[in-house]
Scaffold this motif. Sequence first.
Motif, PDB file in Angstrom:
ATOM      1  N   PRO A  55      22.811 150.547  72.430  1.00 16.91           N
ATOM      2  CA  PRO A  55      22.413 149.131  72.345  1.00 16.91           C
ATOM      3  C   PRO A  55      20.910 148.984  72.126  1.00 16.91           C
ATOM      4  O   PRO A  55      20.108 149.708  72.713  1.00 16.91           O
ATOM      5  CB  PRO A  55      22.830 148.575  73.715  1.00 16.91           C
ATOM      6  CG  PRO A  55      23.819 149.543  74.267  1.00 16.91           C
ATOM      7  CD  PRO A  55      23.425 150.879  73.731  1.00 16.91           C
ATOM      8  N   ASP A  60      20.815 143.388  72.119  1.00 16.43           N
ATOM      9  CA  ASP A  60      22.215 143.727  72.395  1.00 16.43           C
ATOM     10  C   ASP A  60      22.586 143.570  73.864  1.00 16.43           C
ATOM     11  O   ASP A  60      23.692 143.928  74.278  1.00 16.43           O
ATOM     12  CB  ASP A  60      22.515 145.160  71.945  1.00 16.43           C
ATOM     13  CG  ASP A  60      22.527 145.298  70.431  1.00 16.43           C
ATOM     14  OD1 ASP A  60      22.743 144.277  69.747  1.00 16.43           O
ATOM     15  OD2 ASP A  60      22.302 146.416  69.931  1.00 16.43           O
ATOM     16  N   PHE A  61      21.656 143.034  74.675  1.00 19.93           N
ATOM     17  CA  PHE A  61      21.897 142.848  76.103  1.00 19.93           C
ATOM     18  C   PHE A  61      21.850 141.365  76.454  1.00 19.93           C
ATOM     19  O   PHE A  61      21.228 140.566  75.750  1.00 19.93           O
ATOM     20  CB  PHE A  61      20.840 143.588  76.930  1.00 19.93           C
ATOM     21  CG  PHE A  61      20.919 145.090  76.849  1.00 19.93           C
ATOM     22  CD1 PHE A  61      21.666 145.811  77.763  1.00 19.93           C
ATOM     23  CD2 PHE A  61      20.235 145.771  75.841  1.00 19.93           C
ATOM     24  CE1 PHE A  61      21.728 147.207  77.687  1.00 19.93           C
ATOM     25  CE2 PHE A  61      20.292 147.157  75.765  1.00 19.93           C
ATOM     26  CZ  PHE A  61      21.046 147.870  76.695  1.00 19.93           C
ATOM     27  N   LYS A  68      32.216 137.312  82.476  1.00 18.48           N
ATOM     28  CA  LYS A  68      32.011 138.248  81.374  1.00 18.48           C
ATOM     29  C   LYS A  68      32.155 137.527  80.036  1.00 18.48           C
ATOM     30  O   LYS A  68      33.204 136.945  79.755  1.00 18.48           O
ATOM     31  CB  LYS A  68      33.031 139.386  81.444  1.00 18.48           C
ATOM     32  CG  LYS A  68      32.887 140.289  82.655  1.00 18.48           C
ATOM     33  CD  LYS A  68      33.936 141.399  82.613  1.00 18.48           C
ATOM     34  CE  LYS A  68      33.810 142.313  83.819  1.00 18.48           C
ATOM     35  NZ  LYS A  68      34.817 143.404  83.806  1.00 18.48           N
ATOM     36  N   TYR A  72      31.428 141.579  74.981  1.00 18.45           N
ATOM     37  CA  TYR A  72      30.461 142.354  75.755  1.00 18.45           C
ATOM     38  C   TYR A  72      31.174 143.198  76.819  1.00 18.45           C
ATOM     39  O   TYR A  72      32.230 142.794  77.349  1.00 18.45           O
ATOM     40  CB  TYR A  72      29.461 141.434  76.457  1.00 18.45           C
ATOM     41  CG  TYR A  72      28.415 140.844  75.540  1.00 18.45           C
ATOM     42  CD1 TYR A  72      27.130 141.398  75.462  1.00 18.45           C
ATOM     43  CD2 TYR A  72      28.691 139.719  74.757  1.00 18.45           C
ATOM     44  CE1 TYR A  72      26.164 140.844  74.633  1.00 18.45           C
ATOM     45  CE2 TYR A  72      27.724 139.163  73.922  1.00 18.45           C
ATOM     46  CZ  TYR A  72      26.463 139.737  73.869  1.00 18.45           C
ATOM     47  OH  TYR A  72      25.504 139.191  73.038  1.00 18.45           O
ATOM     48  N   ASP A  73      30.595 144.346  77.121  1.00 18.61           N
ATOM     49  CA  ASP A  73      30.962 145.122  78.304  1.00 18.61           C
ATOM     50  C   ASP A  73      29.905 144.858  79.367  1.00 18.61           C
ATOM     51  O   ASP A  73      28.716 144.708  79.038  1.00 18.61           O
ATOM     52  CB  ASP A  73      31.027 146.612  77.975  1.00 18.61           C
ATOM     53  CG  ASP A  73      32.155 146.940  77.008  1.00 18.61           C
ATOM     54  OD1 ASP A  73      33.198 146.277  77.074  1.00 18.61           O
ATOM     55  OD2 ASP A  73      31.971 147.861  76.181  1.00 18.61           O
ATOM     56  N   CYS A  74      30.317 144.833  80.633  1.00 20.98           N
ATOM     57  CA  CYS A  74      29.414 144.335  81.673  1.00 20.98           C
ATOM     58  C   CYS A  74      29.535 145.112  82.976  1.00 20.98           C
ATOM     59  O   CYS A  74      30.546 145.784  83.231  1.00 20.98           O
ATOM     60  CB  CYS A  74      29.721 142.865  81.975  1.00 20.98           C
ATOM     61  SG  CYS A  74      29.718 141.756  80.546  1.00 20.98           S
ATOM     62  N   CYS A  94      25.178 142.583  80.770  1.00 21.12           N
ATOM     63  CA  CYS A  94      26.108 143.016  79.714  1.00 21.12           C
ATOM     64  C   CYS A  94      25.389 143.597  78.497  1.00 21.12           C
ATOM     65  O   CYS A  94      24.204 143.318  78.256  1.00 21.12           O
ATOM     66  CB  CYS A  94      26.951 141.824  79.255  1.00 21.12           C
ATOM     67  SG  CYS A  94      27.729 140.887  80.600  1.00 21.12           S
ATOM     68  N   TRP A  95      26.142 144.359  77.716  1.00 23.22           N
ATOM     69  CA  TRP A  95      25.701 144.852  76.415  1.00 23.22           C
ATOM     70  C   TRP A  95      26.872 144.706  75.446  1.00 23.22           C
ATOM     71  O   TRP A  95      28.036 144.645  75.857  1.00 23.22           O
ATOM     72  CB  TRP A  95      25.239 146.312  76.503  1.00 23.22           C
ATOM     73  CG  TRP A  95      26.276 147.234  77.077  1.00 23.22           C
ATOM     74  CD1 TRP A  95      27.242 147.941  76.413  1.00 23.22           C
ATOM     75  CD2 TRP A  95      26.486 147.503  78.477  1.00 23.22           C
ATOM     76  NE1 TRP A  95      28.027 148.637  77.292  1.00 23.22           N
ATOM     77  CE2 TRP A  95      27.585 148.400  78.560  1.00 23.22           C
ATOM     78  CE3 TRP A  95      25.854 147.079  79.649  1.00 23.22           C
ATOM     79  CZ2 TRP A  95      28.069 148.874  79.783  1.00 23.22           C
ATOM     80  CZ3 TRP A  95      26.333 147.559  80.857  1.00 23.22           C
ATOM     81  CH2 TRP A  95      27.418 148.439  80.923  1.00 23.22           C
ATOM     82  N   LYS A  96      26.590 144.622  74.176  1.00 24.96           N
ATOM     83  CA  LYS A  96      27.624 144.384  73.172  1.00 24.96           C
ATOM     84  C   LYS A  96      28.664 145.501  73.188  1.00 24.96           C
ATOM     85  O   LYS A  96      28.332 146.680  73.249  1.00 24.96           O
ATOM     86  CB  LYS A  96      27.000 144.248  71.783  1.00 24.96           C
ATOM     87  CG  LYS A  96      26.201 142.963  71.615  1.00 24.96           C
ATOM     88  CD  LYS A  96      25.665 142.814  70.195  1.00 24.96           C
ATOM     89  CE  LYS A  96      24.905 141.495  70.037  1.00 24.96           C
ATOM     90  NZ  LYS A  96      24.339 141.338  68.666  1.00 24.96           N
ATOM     91  N   SER A  97      29.935 145.095  73.143  1.00 21.40           N
ATOM     92  CA  SER A  97      31.025 146.051  73.300  1.00 21.40           C
ATOM     93  C   SER A  97      31.190 146.983  72.106  1.00 21.40           C
ATOM     94  O   SER A  97      31.866 148.004  72.217  1.00 21.40           O
ATOM     95  CB  SER A  97      32.346 145.307  73.560  1.00 21.40           C
ATOM     96  OG  SER A  97      32.613 144.372  72.532  1.00 21.40           O
TER      97      SER A  97
END
Length: 222
Positions: A55, A60-61, A68, A72-74, A94-97
């Motif tokens: 990321p 990307d964060f 959520k 995104y993954d978190c 979070c950051w992009k999945s």
Amino acid sequence: NEYKSYLSSTNMSGAASFLSYSSLWSTSWHERSGYLVHYFTLILMISLISAFDMPRWPSDFMFSANGKPEGYDCIQIIEPQDDPSHGWDNNFFCWKSDKDNPGFQYSDKGFIEGMRCIKILEGSDKYWDYNVPDDDRNCMCVPPNSPYKLKWSMVTQSTETWVRWHEPSDPNTWADNYMGADLDCSLRSQNLVEENGTCKCSCSTEDQATGVCTCPLMLFMG
């Protein structure tokens, strides 16, 4: 994971033997075919390694104060002792999945052993201020070889380089807190270079194939 472990343990320098003209063509066709298949498989594996997509900071964060976000993954950010009305039961960093896991971990019990951590502070909030005992401190941590060198600010910063942490339900001045990160790719490998907020492998495919230059497969997982 087993496949990545295999790639990580592969001795890239061994590929040089498959590029030796004299040794290759002095063997039988069956042996030559095996060498060629192994060589092109190795090239494919190197391409996968080079495709690691970490990321970019900070684009990307994001910090979410409302669960959520899609895409995104978190990791959850929570202070169990805080007043429930202050909204800390559904906050996430979070950051992009579609990016690889950067290895961030949150702790509400102080620094995590074996990781690099920063304190998450808000001087006007008794659950987040300087007087909280170290073993009850809220922290954000990264693996020791992560290129993200985290920092924290309790004054307004530019969102071009910082991620804002805003919990609108908390009355204790949570509108001007920010987390930043300086990027030092050399913490993971001397062959990684910073490029537009991310780390890229500086080795050519040919150099990786012969073992002259290598880059790590997983930047933050070990």
